[in-house]
Scaffold this active site. Structure first.
Site, PDB file in Angstrom:
ATOM      1  N   SER A 145     -11.074 -22.394  -0.308  1.00  0.00           N
ATOM      2  CA  SER A 145     -10.986 -23.702  -0.948  1.00  0.00           C
ATOM      3  C   SER A 145     -12.229 -23.875  -1.814  1.00  0.00           C
ATOM      4  O   SER A 145     -12.738 -22.911  -2.379  1.00  0.00           O
ATOM      5  CB  SER A 145     -10.848 -24.817   0.094  1.00  0.00           C
ATOM      6  OG  SER A 145     -10.657 -26.062  -0.550  1.00  0.00           O
ATOM      7  N   TYR A 181      -7.941 -28.891 -10.572  1.00  0.00           N
ATOM      8  CA  TYR A 181      -8.370 -27.854  -9.635  1.00  0.00           C
ATOM      9  C   TYR A 181      -8.857 -28.476  -8.335  1.00  0.00           C
ATOM     10  O   TYR A 181      -8.477 -28.053  -7.234  1.00  0.00           O
ATOM     11  CB  TYR A 181      -9.474 -27.035 -10.294  1.00  0.00           C
ATOM     12  CG  TYR A 181     -10.136 -25.994  -9.424  1.00  0.00           C
ATOM     13  CD1 TYR A 181      -9.559 -24.744  -9.261  1.00  0.00           C
ATOM     14  CD2 TYR A 181     -11.357 -26.249  -8.803  1.00  0.00           C
ATOM     15  CE1 TYR A 181     -10.175 -23.770  -8.488  1.00  0.00           C
ATOM     16  CE2 TYR A 181     -11.979 -25.288  -8.033  1.00  0.00           C
ATOM     17  CZ  TYR A 181     -11.392 -24.048  -7.871  1.00  0.00           C
ATOM     18  OH  TYR A 181     -12.008 -23.097  -7.112  1.00  0.00           O
ATOM     19  N   LYS A 197      -7.290 -28.074  -4.567  1.00  0.00           N
ATOM     20  CA  LYS A 197      -8.130 -27.503  -3.513  1.00  0.00           C
ATOM     21  C   LYS A 197      -8.242 -28.459  -2.328  1.00  0.00           C
ATOM     22  O   LYS A 197      -8.330 -28.023  -1.177  1.00  0.00           O
ATOM     23  CB  LYS A 197      -9.520 -27.169  -4.056  1.00  0.00           C
ATOM     24  CG  LYS A 197      -9.586 -25.918  -4.919  1.00  0.00           C
ATOM     25  CD  LYS A 197      -9.277 -24.662  -4.116  1.00  0.00           C
ATOM     26  CE  LYS A 197      -9.571 -23.398  -4.901  1.00  0.00           C
ATOM     27  NZ  LYS A 197      -9.220 -22.172  -4.149  1.00  0.00           N
TER      28      LYS A 197
END
Length: 256
Positions: free
Chosen positions: A144, A158, A162
């Protein structure tokens, strides 16, 4: 090839194995006696990593493709089971980001990052679960990001995906504990990989200045991150599940 973590004899899948954290993890696991199946979009990269592992006396094969495609992930897992008879470790590592403030993110950019960052993790976990259940357990480790914990300037899509990876990790850990499956994530902090270094070309001060904003006042090295993965993959972490293992967190985010 012995290892104090007791990894010898395990079989692992590593995605995004052609470079950066994936490559470093593959090499680290191989040194511990793990048999590897390597996946990436770039066959020439995984071929080189596999050759390096075999030259050192380890076992590695490649099965390349797009992690955003469920069919590929299923084939990757099936290949692993066909060759080695089991899959003990899955390292979901492949990722992709497009920089831009939230208001400027297009639908296509959002969906593309979702497919690579989040969907691929879901596909990978779903594909290995039946095999891990049948064999009595396994370890899933997903890369992650600190961006998924506290956000990151110009990486909104993003970061959101994550964050979802972390939640999925914790849910799987809860749901499959009785089957002996451990599921964890790592947040390695800013790591000196090719994509990160390329992105930092447009950040004032570059890697050195960017690294000063991390907890350890420097960027992480892929080899250091690989040690986090190796530990979580091993029986030495047999009591660890549903954890987000914090690495070299960023404590400040530059605004290019």
């Amino acid at each position: 090839m012995t290892d104090p973590l007791g990894l010898a004899g395990k079989t692992a899948i590593v995605t995004g194995a052609g470079s950066g954290i994936g490559r470093a993890t593959a090499l680290r696991l191989a040194r511990g006696g793990v048999r590897l199946v390597l996946g990436d979009l770039r066959p020439e990269r995984t071929a080189a990593v596999a050759a390096e592992i075999r030259a050192a006396g380890g076992e590695a094969v490649t099965h390349d493709g797009d992690v955003a495609e469920d069919a590929y992930i299923r084939a990757l897992v099936a290949t692993t089971v066909d060759i080695y008879g089991r899959v003990d470790v899955l390292h979901n590592n492949a990722a992709f980001s497009i920089a831009g403030r939230v208001g400027d993110i297009t639908d296509d950019e959002w969906r593309t990052q979702q497919r690579v960052v989040l969907d691929s993790v879901f596909y990978g976990i779903r594909a290995v679960l039946p095999h891990m259940i049948a064999q009595g357990g396994g370890s899933i480790v997903t890369t992650s990001s600190g961006a998924g914990v506290g956000g990151e300037y110009r990486l909104g899509a993003y970061a959101a995906h994550k964050a979802a990876v972390i939640n999925l990790t914790q849910t799987v850990a809860m749901e499959y504990a009785e089957e002996g499956i451990r599921c964890n994530a790592i947040t390695p902090g800013p790591t000196a990989t090719e994509p990160m270094l390329a992105w930092l070309e447009n950040v004032p001060g570059g890697p050195e200045q960017f690294g000063r904003g991390a907890l350890l006042r420097r960027m992480s090295r892929p080899e250091e991150v690989a040690e986090m993965v190796a530990w979580l993959a091993s029986d030495a972490a047999s009591l660890i599940s549903g954890v987000v293992l914090q690495g070299n967190y960023r404590v400040s985010s530059p605004r290019p």
